[in-house]
Structures are given as C-alpha cells and as structure tokens.
Design a protein around this motif. Structure first.
Motif, short mmCIF file in Angstrom:
data_model
loop_
_atom_site.label_atom_id
_atom_site.label_comp_id
_atom_site.label_asym_id
_atom_site.label_seq_id
_atom_site.Cartn_x
_atom_site.Cartn_y
_atom_site.Cartn_z
N GLY A 259 0.78 -1.23 0.00
CA GLY A 259 0.00 0.00 0.00
C GLY A 259 0.81 1.28 0.00
N GLY A 260 2.13 1.18 0.15
CA GLY A 260 2.97 2.37 0.07
C GLY A 260 3.31 2.71 -1.37
N THR A 261 4.09 3.75 -1.55
CA THR A 261 4.54 4.13 -2.89
C THR A 261 6.03 4.47 -2.82
OG1 THR A 261 4.03 6.48 -2.60
CG2 THR A 261 2.29 5.08 -3.51
N TYR A 262 6.73 4.18 -3.93
CA TYR A 262 8.10 4.64 -4.04
C TYR A 262 8.43 4.87 -5.51
CZ TYR A 262 10.47 0.40 -5.87
OH TYR A 262 10.92 -0.64 -6.65
N GLU A 263 9.39 5.75 -5.73
CA GLU A 263 9.89 6.02 -7.07
C GLU A 263 11.41 5.92 -7.04
OE1 GLU A 263 9.90 9.43 -10.63
OE2 GLU A 263 8.96 9.84 -8.69
N GLU A 264 11.97 5.25 -8.02
CA GLU A 264 13.42 5.12 -8.15
C GLU A 264 13.89 5.97 -9.33
OE1 GLU A 264 16.83 1.70 -9.13
OE2 GLU A 264 14.72 1.13 -8.89
N ILE A 265 14.84 6.85 -9.07
CA ILE A 265 15.44 7.68 -10.12
C ILE A 265 16.93 7.41 -10.14
CG2 ILE A 265 15.91 10.02 -10.92
CD1 ILE A 265 13.28 10.90 -9.68
N VAL A 266 17.45 7.03 -11.30
CA VAL A 266 18.86 6.70 -11.46
C VAL A 266 19.52 7.78 -12.30
CG1 VAL A 266 20.52 4.98 -12.24
CG2 VAL A 266 18.30 4.24 -11.32
N PHE A 267 20.58 8.36 -11.76
CA PHE A 267 21.33 9.39 -12.48
C PHE A 267 22.47 8.73 -13.26
CE2 PHE A 267 19.48 11.47 -8.78
CZ PHE A 267 18.93 12.63 -9.33
N PRO A 268 22.47 8.85 -14.59
CA PRO A 268 23.53 8.21 -15.36
C PRO A 268 24.88 8.89 -15.15
CG PRO A 268 22.19 9.60 -16.77
CD PRO A 268 21.52 9.59 -15.43
N ASP A 269 25.95 8.12 -15.39
CA ASP A 269 27.31 8.66 -15.31
C ASP A 269 27.57 9.35 -13.97
OD1 ASP A 269 29.86 9.04 -16.45
OD2 ASP A 269 29.36 11.07 -17.08
N THR A 270 27.07 8.76 -12.90
CA THR A 270 27.11 9.35 -11.56
C THR A 270 27.50 8.29 -10.55
OG1 THR A 270 25.36 10.90 -12.20
CG2 THR A 270 25.76 10.63 -9.84
N GLY A 271 28.28 8.68 -9.55
CA GLY A 271 28.75 7.75 -8.54
C GLY A 271 27.89 7.74 -7.30
N HIS A 272 28.54 7.83 -6.14
CA HIS A 272 27.87 7.65 -4.86
C HIS A 272 27.19 8.91 -4.35
CE1 HIS A 272 27.17 5.60 -1.08
NE2 HIS A 272 27.83 6.50 -0.38
N SER A 273 27.42 10.05 -4.99
CA SER A 273 26.98 11.34 -4.43
C SER A 273 26.27 12.21 -5.46
CB SER A 273 28.19 12.09 -3.85
OG SER A 273 28.98 11.26 -3.04
N PRO A 274 25.09 11.82 -5.91
CA PRO A 274 24.41 12.64 -6.93
C PRO A 274 24.11 14.05 -6.48
CG PRO A 274 22.96 10.92 -6.08
CD PRO A 274 24.32 10.62 -5.58
N HIS A 275 23.97 14.30 -5.19
CA HIS A 275 23.72 15.66 -4.71
C HIS A 275 24.95 16.54 -4.88
CE1 HIS A 275 25.37 13.31 -1.47
NE2 HIS A 275 25.53 14.34 -0.69
N ILE A 276 26.14 15.93 -4.98
CA ILE A 276 27.38 16.66 -5.25
C ILE A 276 27.69 16.68 -6.73
CG2 ILE A 276 29.86 16.74 -4.78
CD1 ILE A 276 28.03 17.34 -2.37
N GLU A 277 27.45 15.57 -7.41
CA GLU A 277 27.83 15.43 -8.81
C GLU A 277 26.83 16.10 -9.77
OE1 GLU A 277 29.45 11.25 -9.54
OE2 GLU A 277 28.41 11.04 -7.62
N ARG A 278 25.57 16.04 -9.45
CA ARG A 278 24.52 16.61 -10.31
C ARG A 278 23.55 17.43 -9.46
NH1 ARG A 278 24.06 14.33 -15.41
NH2 ARG A 278 25.42 12.55 -15.82
N PRO A 279 24.01 18.51 -8.84
CA PRO A 279 23.20 19.22 -7.86
C PRO A 279 21.88 19.77 -8.41
CG PRO A 279 25.17 20.49 -8.43
CD PRO A 279 25.34 19.13 -9.01
N ALA A 280 21.90 20.30 -9.63
CA ALA A 280 20.66 20.88 -10.17
C ALA A 280 19.62 19.80 -10.45
CB ALA A 280 20.97 21.67 -11.44
#
Length: 343
Positions: free
Chosen positions: A309-330
């Motif tokens: 009954g819950g929901t989740y969404e998975e978003i994968v950032f290509p060409d990105t390592g362990h830190s998408p908030h640092i690598e692809r901030p926008a």
C-alpha cells in the motif's frame, strides 16, 4: 560554510549536536538532511540553499562526526543511536533525506516512527540488510556472527590517515578516496577542500569509526564487535525486512548514481566482492560467499512496501557515482523538490 548557512550547537537530553540551517528560513515544514559515513552535514549545504520557500532546511551532524559530540556508538542497536539522537531535536513530523549510511538512519526512523515521517528520500542508501555479510535479496546471513561485515573491512591505512588529518592526495588519503569513490572519476569536485575537512571530522577508534572486531571461524576470520560505526551497519545488528508493515506509509523517493562503487551489487567495499576479484586471499567461492546484491535488496524491500500500500519512485542518475547531490546538484534538486511535494 557557504553564504546563507549557519551552524548552531543544540543540546538535547541525549547529546549536543551541531545543526546547520539557512538564514531566515526558520518557518515551514522541516526537511532534515542526514549525512553518510566519513562525512558531515557540510555535504548538504548546496541542497539546503536550493530548497524552495515553504520548507525549513536542517542538516544534523551525527554523533562522532562534524561538530556533534563524539559519543560512542552502540552497534548492537544497529543505527538506532543515530535515530534517537536526531529525534531528540524534537522537530515533530518532518521530511527526511538520508545519504548512504544516513539512508539507513532514516529507513530505521521510518521503521520505528512512521508517524514522524512526511516523506522519505533515500540517496544511494545502505541496504536495508546492512553492509556486507549477506548472500541474496532476502538478506540471508553468511554467518550468524556477521562475518564479512563491520569494522574488520576498514582499510587500516585509510583509518590512520583520517586520524592523522591527512589533507594530501596519496593513495588511501581521504581526498583520494573521495575523488575515486564518492564521485565517479574523473569528475572535478567543487569545494573539494571543504569536503575533505568534513571527512576529517570523523572520530576514529573502537567506539566510533570503524569500531571493534571479534574473531570468527568464518572467512575472512573476523566479525563485527558490539561497538562503532561500521558494526552498526553489520547485518547481524542492522536489518529492516518488515518495512512493509509500518503505518502510515509515507511516499519514498530513491535517488542513486548508476555507477556507484560503494553501494552496489559489485561494491568495491564488499569483502566478498573483493575476495572474488582476488584482492583478499582465501575467498571460499560464490556458493557460500557471493557479493552482496545491495541494490537488488533495497529494491526488494521497497517493492514489498509498495505492494502493501505504500509508494516509491526510483530515479537513477547516469554517469554518476555515490553522491548525486554533489555530482549533479541541479538535477538532484529538481528530483528532491518533486518528491517533497508528495507529502
């Protein structure tokens, strides 16, 4: 710190924690950012500033990191020492964003206190079955004592360089580990020196990072002890296989880099995978010691959550390592903002 970010030490009944906030943003729904292992709240500054109006951004240093008290970590509680520390800030219902180990912290928070979570955002999170020492998507233990996980997997040269405050770029220095594993090489890291300083706030020792070890009859000969950070993520101490049972079920957003080398089905920090590669001698083979399927484990737990009954969404950032908030901030900010509106 970046312009607009302020730091305060907040004393609670459990500890004195350093908490970052944004100037003039003391109203609105709290968004609590929880950092990963060998880091601190400083890794979240850009995302705090990028939050739209209507939210109150906060980032907390976990015990033994950043400016928070270097209290010992009781690994037998899994990640609950950190959960209880965060909740002692008494913020009420909030949006939680957790990166790496911090993802495990917020997963445990949701498991134990679902009524306090408006939305949950997982950023390259540790598996719900811990780090190392399991064989399949159901998190089956290699050994009841957790052999193959915990403090015994820490590189002693890296630990020593942390303790020594190494700011250089030699192999196994914090800077080189960040360049190699926190992001996907050869990405240039903005504010690299600041992040190195953040890593160097990690308190080392048996009570903190990495923790203590005990002998094991199972390869590689050591098991997690009852103390310290890495042991708190060992699968005999940290395990969330009933997330689907919580109520209420807030929406979950799972953000991850496609080329993560830390949390991966072929993690370069998983002793079983390193044994398979020949980097650690004596590997018993894939029949008993396969690499931990970390991504598959997380997906299986979240699939059960959605089926219940819950929901989740998975978003994968290509060409990105362990830190998408640092690598692809926008791009990361856009995805995060979208997730927050669901709660």
């Amino acid at each position: 710190m970046l312009d607009g970010i302020t730091a305060a030490r907040v004393t609670t009944p459990r500890l004195t924690a350093q908490v970052l906030s944004v100037e003039g943003r003391d109203q609105g729904d709290p968004v609590v950012f929880v950092h990963g292992n060998v880091s601190s709240s400083l890794f979240w500054q850009r995302q705090m500033l990028d939050l739209p109006s209507g939210y109150r951004p906060l980032a907390v240093d976990l015990r033994g990191f950043g400016g928070s008290d270097p209290l010992p970590v009781d690994a037998t509680r899994g990640l609950r020492d950190h959960v209880d520390d965060v909740l002692s800030l008494n913020l009420g219902p909030a949006h939680y964003v957790g990166w790496s180990m911090g993802g495990g912290v917020v997963l445990q928070l949701l498991r134990d206190h679902p009524e306090l979570v408006r939305t949950l955002t997982l950023v390259n999170p540790v598996s719900p079955y811990g780090f190392g020492g399991t064989t399949d998507v159901e998190g089956t233990l290699i050994s009841p004592d957790g052999a193959g996980a915990g403090a015994g997997g820490a590189n002693p040269d890296f630990v020593q360089r942390l303790a020594d405050g190494d700011r250089g770029a030699e192999p196994m220095s914090p800077r080189t580990v960040m360049r190699t594993f926190y992001v996907k090489p050869p990405r240039t890291i903005e504010d690299e020196d600041e992040f190195v300083e953040s890593m160097l706030t990690t308190r080392t020792g048996e009570d903190n990072y990495p923790g203590d070890t005990v002998p094991s009859e199972v390869w590689p000969g050591a098991a997690p002890g009852p103390r310290g950070v890495l042991n708190s993520m060992a699968p005999n101490h940290f395990r969330i296989d009933d997330l689907h049972a919580v109520s209420p079920k807030p929406p979950i957003l799972w953000l991850r880099g496609a080329d993560d080398q830390i949390v991966s089905d072929t993690s370069m920090f998983d002793l079983a995978h390193l044994g398979q590669l020949g980097a650690i001698p004596g590997w018993p083979g894939a029949e008993t010691h396969p690499p931990q399927p970390m991504i598959a484990q997380t997906r299986a737990v979240l699939d059960r959550y959605a089926k219940a009954g819950g929901t989740y969404e998975e978003i994968v950032f290509p060409d990105t390592g362990h830190s998408p908030h640092i690598e692809r901030p926008a791009e990361f900010a856009t995805a995060l903002h979208k997730g927050l509106t669901r709660g």
